[in-house]
Scaffold this motif. Structure first.
Motif: not given
Ligand code: FAD
Ligand code: UDP
Length: 369
Positions: A5-8, A30-39, A216-222
């Motif tokens: 799973y990719l989790i955005v 793989l959990v991604i977030d474009r911010r610099d923190h979780i939550g 960011d998903f837009r980059e990570v998806r590639q």
């Protein structure tokens, strides 16, 4: 490697799904977030003065769901709080939400629940099924209290008249004829004892979960391979706003540290009729932190534009009609789950996000080997 799973998004929706998939199904996430923190928006932190603040607005955890309490209690102990809010208007602080104490303030003398009920019965505008936020309030308390506490706050917050918003928006705020002055109605009201950030760190700590921030998903998806996608970002952004931009409401937060133990008489003061901000939050009242200094956060509503955070979906018929087009596209998207406040365009509280994520987990078919 190929992730299961990719989790955005590392807010409640993404974190709960990652935890369930990793711990119950052994899936790699793989959990991604474009911010610099979780939550996500529930994130909290200590500021430079050591005061615990909620940088994205006050997050009062409350729920009626035993399932949600049980689930989250695996990752945190709780600090019980009665959330107390005042409203500042006409040159004074008023008890809020409206209750018998507010009514006494209005009369300038002692009263009773019976007198308040009789008076509200006279003031109420008889509307059997309120169709919008103006009707939902005037049908409970009449025009005078609506104009004191709701009309201008709502216009400032949403840049819409309450008559152009669903009943559920102002309907979130209880009206009581007793002396219960708690802001929320739910049976369980508490903050994670060590804060939201610590709770999220526990939820996401699992050998099968990797978290990448500033991603960011837009980059990570590639860049990465995955079998399925769980998407908790704004749904219109996922589809490149091909049906038109969904309306969102944004906010700007202004933080100020003061050399006093407390700066205001309650955790939150609302400003329906004064200032450009809607509310000032002093979280110390809720966290119970003992410090000689304090920090307040002022909340200024602002129009959303790409690059800002889309804090609120706008609960109104026109926005819902546009969202329905995205919902149809989302339903047709193979191997993608859209979940959470931004991806399903719902004005969810945190506990509703947890409940929705747990329900989505159960719907996800196991991956074939
Ligand atoms: P979010 O927390 O928004 O998480 C989504 C994450 O996805 C974000 O971190 C974002 O950065 C990330 N993301 C989006 N797009 C991308 C991308 N393309 N690539 C990478 N990452 C991406 N609820 C309560 O119960 N009580 C309260 O008192 C309360 N107060 C609130 C006050 C404010 C001002 C706001 C805005 C909300 C409040 N809420 C409250 C609601 C609560 O914040 C939400 O219900 C909950 O946090 C939503 O969780 P989520 O995971 O769905 O979304
Ligand atoms: N509201 C209001 N006056 C207040 C508080 C709330 O008119 O003093 C209305 C307003 O439209 C607001 C909605 O009720 O957006 C919900 O308030 P809540 O405090 O629950 O909003 P949130 O914490 O989600 O921003």
């Amino acid at each position: 490697m190929t992730w299961d799973y990719l989790i955005v998004g590392a807010g409640f929706s993404g974190a709960v799904l990652a935890e369930r998939l990793a711990s119950q199904r052994g899936s790699t996430c793989l959990v991604i977030d474009r911010r610099d923190h979780i939550g996500g928006n529930a994130y909290d932190k200590r500021d430079a003065a050591g005061v615990i603040i909620h940088p994205y607005g006050p997050h009062y955890f409350r729920t009626n769901s035993d399932r949600v309490i049980e689930y989250l209690s695996q990752f945190t102990a709780w600090h019980p709080v009665e959330y107390k809010v005042l409203s500042w208007t006409h040159g004074q602080h008023w008890q809020f939400p409206i209750n018998l104490n507010t009514f006494e303030q209005l009369l300038g003398r002692a009263s009773t629940s019976e007198e308040m009920e009789r008076t509200l019965a006279e003031w109420r505008v008889p509307i059997a099924s309120p169709r919008n936020s103006e009707e939902v309030i005037v049908s409970q308390v009449g025009w005078r209290l609506y104009e004191m506490f709701f009309k201008n706050y709502t216009r400032k917050q949403w840049r819409r008249d309450p008559s152009d918003l669903d009943p559920s928006v102002c309907g979130r705020i209880p009206v009581r004829t007793n002396r219960d002055d708690r802001f929320c109605e739910e049976k369980f009201q508490a903050l994670p004892r060590d804060g939201y950030a610590a709770m999220f760190a526990k939820i996401l700590t699992h050998p099968k979960i990797e978290v990448r921030l500033r991603a960011d998903f837009r980059e990570v998806r590639q860049q990465v391979r995955y079998k399925r996608l769980i998407y908790t970002g704004p749904v219109d952004e996922y589809f490149d706003r091909c049906e038109g931009a969904l309306p969102w409401r944004s906010l700007r937060f202004e933080t100020e540290t003061l050399n006093v133990e407390y700066s205001q008489p309650a955790m939150q003061v609302n400003f329906p009729n004064d200032h450009d901000y809607t509310r000032v939050v002093e979280m110390k009242h809720a966290t119970g932190q003992k410090l000689p200094v304090t920090t307040i956060v002022r909340e200024f509503p602002q129009d959303y534009a790409p690059g800002l955070e889309p804090y609120y979906p706008i609960p109104a018929p026109d926005a819902r009609a546009l969202y329905a087009k995205y919902a149809a596209r989302a339903a047709a998207e193979r191997d993608v789950t859209f979940v959470g406040r931004l991806a399903t365009y719902r004005y969810y509280n945190m506990d509703q996000c947890v409940a929705a994520a747990l329900a989505e987990f159960e719907k996800l078919a196991p991956l074939s080997a």
